[in-house]
Design an enzyme around this catalytic site. Structure first.
Site, PDB file in Angstrom:
ATOM      1  N   PHE A  85       0.860  -1.191   0.000  1.00  0.00           N
ATOM      2  CA  PHE A  85       0.000   0.000   0.000  1.00  0.00           C
ATOM      3  C   PHE A  85       0.893   1.237   0.000  1.00  0.00           C
ATOM      4  O   PHE A  85       1.648   1.464   0.946  1.00  0.00           O
ATOM      5  CB  PHE A  85      -0.954   0.050   1.200  1.00  0.00           C
ATOM      6  CG  PHE A  85      -1.872   1.241   1.106  1.00  0.00           C
ATOM      7  CD1 PHE A  85      -3.043   1.188   0.375  1.00  0.00           C
ATOM      8  CD2 PHE A  85      -1.551   2.451   1.721  1.00  0.00           C
ATOM      9  CE1 PHE A  85      -3.877   2.294   0.242  1.00  0.00           C
ATOM     10  CE2 PHE A  85      -2.374   3.565   1.601  1.00  0.00           C
ATOM     11  CZ  PHE A  85      -3.543   3.482   0.861  1.00  0.00           C
ATOM     12  N   ASP A 123       9.226   2.833   2.027  1.00  0.00           N
ATOM     13  CA  ASP A 123       8.049   3.633   2.354  1.00  0.00           C
ATOM     14  C   ASP A 123       7.768   3.474   3.844  1.00  0.00           C
ATOM     15  O   ASP A 123       7.234   2.461   4.283  1.00  0.00           O
ATOM     16  CB  ASP A 123       6.856   3.185   1.506  1.00  0.00           C
ATOM     17  CG  ASP A 123       5.609   4.031   1.782  1.00  0.00           C
ATOM     18  OD1 ASP A 123       5.597   4.764   2.794  1.00  0.00           O
ATOM     19  OD2 ASP A 123       4.660   3.938   0.989  1.00  0.00           O
ATOM     20  N   LYS A 141       2.190  10.877   7.315  1.00  0.00           N
ATOM     21  CA  LYS A 141       1.344  10.614   8.479  1.00  0.00           C
ATOM     22  C   LYS A 141       1.837  11.314   9.755  1.00  0.00           C
ATOM     23  O   LYS A 141       1.573  12.495   9.917  1.00  0.00           O
ATOM     24  CB  LYS A 141       1.158   9.114   8.647  1.00  0.00           C
ATOM     25  CG  LYS A 141       0.291   8.575   7.500  1.00  0.00           C
ATOM     26  CD  LYS A 141      -0.197   7.160   7.660  1.00  0.00           C
ATOM     27  CE  LYS A 141      -1.194   6.854   6.541  1.00  0.00           C
ATOM     28  NZ  LYS A 141      -0.953   5.652   5.811  1.00  0.00           N
TER      29      LYS A 141
END
Ligand SMILES: *Cc1c(COP(=O)(O)O)cnc(C)c1O
Length: 418
Positions: free
Chosen positions: A149, A234, A263
């Site tokens: 993802f 990531d 985030k």
């Protein structure tokens, strides 16, 4: 359809009804309307308090409304917010310097959302492939992992293995190859002279909190060195303390060529993301080759800078590691026929539920009812990822409630030893 500009009465309808009526249905939220948050707690519109075991997918790792980050936000908002990058500003330099020192990398490119920072990494990898490695033009390949993802742009969903994320959104960008996560041999076989980079999550988050076998990252590093391929990690979800280290790559002592952050970098306040890399990689960007109107604005930079300082000065990485060990001890002690696996690291657990015994969403609904917020991923995994500032006392209550909810969700459930 609503006529443009038509006045309408919204006061008579509930916020939930309005959201259901006017929002695109690209989410399926749990039935609770949140109105405020503080630390590891959230409150609903009836002023009922919940323990947050979700942390907005790690965006709220610092807890909600952290006083220091709030103060930085307020001070900077009244000073200067968005002047654009047509000019220097006094907050961006210090923020990026802190980011580079923290990661051990050389230069950073600020963006807003995680997906944009991933796109930045893809652009950097491709240019590096052509300009530095000498891959024939437009032939660069990037290897990714099944179950990945990395966000929701058309390029990124093009290399997702999740049908829901892809269906109907093609045609997709070529140049991506996907191999099973955690399988070094498959990765080795997929590398060709045209491979520019491996782009991978050190722990797969949305894929169900999947931890690769020990030695995987070190193995990837070695493959990348042997074949002159960039290792880009990531860490949008795994980074900034979530997995019990500042960055998940530190767990195996490897140094990537570039990392993607987002985030928690926004301190639970704003979208703040960045691609951080070695100088040789970042040097492929020249004025005009990439940018973002909001990326690197002083408001975001001041918040990001304070978010990094709070992690450091409040010892949130150590908290994540210590409370995480406690959480995993407790989760592994649960005896329940529906519990198939407990995975994760730090304050980041995925509990795999046997779908024949119980649904993960049903467990989350029962937790909601008992005052704990979580959300299933993939219908079979309950995510337990509280803000890193959570007190041990509240974590224990949340874990008691999880065990209780799991027990009630399994009709044939035996008593739970928690
Ligand atoms: C959430 C996430 C992204 C995308 O971030 P957005 O801010 O939602 O665009 C990218 N990579 C990983 C690993 C993520 O968990």
């Amino acid at each position: 359809m609503t006529r443009p500009g038509k006045r309408f009465e919204i006061r008579s309808e509930t916020p939930l009804a309005l959201e259901q009526r006017y929002s695109a249905h690209n989410y399926d939220p749990l039935p609770v309307v949140l109105t405020r948050g503080k630390g590891a707690f959230l409150w609903d519109d009836a002023d009922r308090r919940y323990i947050d075991m979700m942390s907005a997918y790690s965006a709220a790792s610092h807890g909600h409304g952290h006083p220091r980050i709030l103060a930085a936000l307020e001070a900077q908002a009244s000073q200067l917010a968005v002047p654009s990058r047509a000019y220097f500003n006094d907050k961006l330099g210090p923020f990026l310097a802190a980011l580079c020192k923290r990661t051990g990398l050389d230069e950073a490119l600020p963006m807003n959302t995680g997906a944009e920072a991933v796109e930045t990494a893809i652009k950097a990898a491709r240019r590096w492939g052509y300009y530095v490695k000498g891959i024939p033009h437009n032939k660069a390949e990037i290897i990714v992992a099944d179950g990945n993802f990395h966000g929701r742009t058309t390029t990124i969903v093009g290399f997702s293995s999740e049908p829901d994320y892809r269906d109907g959104f093609g045609p997709f960008a070529p140049g991506f190859v996907s191999v099973p996560f955690g399988d070094l041999l498959a990765m080795k076989r997929a590398i060709t002279p045209r491979t520019a980079a491996i782009l991978i999550e050190p722990i797969q988050g949305e894929g169900g909190i999947i931890v690769p076998p020990q030695g995987y990252l070190a193995g990837l590093r070695q493959l990348c060195d042997e074949h002159r391929v960039l290792l880009i990690l990531d860490e949008v979800q795994s980074g900034l303390g979530r997995a019990g280290d500042w960055f998940a790559f530190q767990h195996e002592g490897v140094m990537p060529d570039g990392i993607v952050l987002g985030k928690a970098l926004g301190g639970g306040m704003l979208p703040v993301s960045a691609f951080v890399a070695r100088r040789e990689v970042m040097a492929v960007f020249t004025p005009g080759s990439h940018g973002s109107t909001f990326g690197g604005n002083p408001l975001a930079a001041a918040v990001g800078f304070e978010a990094l300082r709070v992690i450091e000065e409040e010892g949130l990485v150590e908290r994540s590691r210590m409370l995480g060990e406690h959480m995993f001890d407790r989760l592994r002690a649960i005896r329940n026929p529906a519990l198939r696996a407990v995975r994760g690291r730090g304050l980041w657990a995925g509990v795999e539920i046997d779908p024949r015994q119980a649904s993960a969403r049903d467990v989350c609904l029962r937790m909601l009812d008992k005052g704990v917020l979580s959300k299933d991923t993939h219908g079979t995994v309950v995510r337990l990822a509280p803000p890193l500032v959570i007190r041990k006392y509240d974590l224990d209550i949340a874990l008691d409630i999880f065990a209780e909810a799991l027990n009630e969700a399994v009709p044939s459930g035996q008593p739970v030893a928690a």
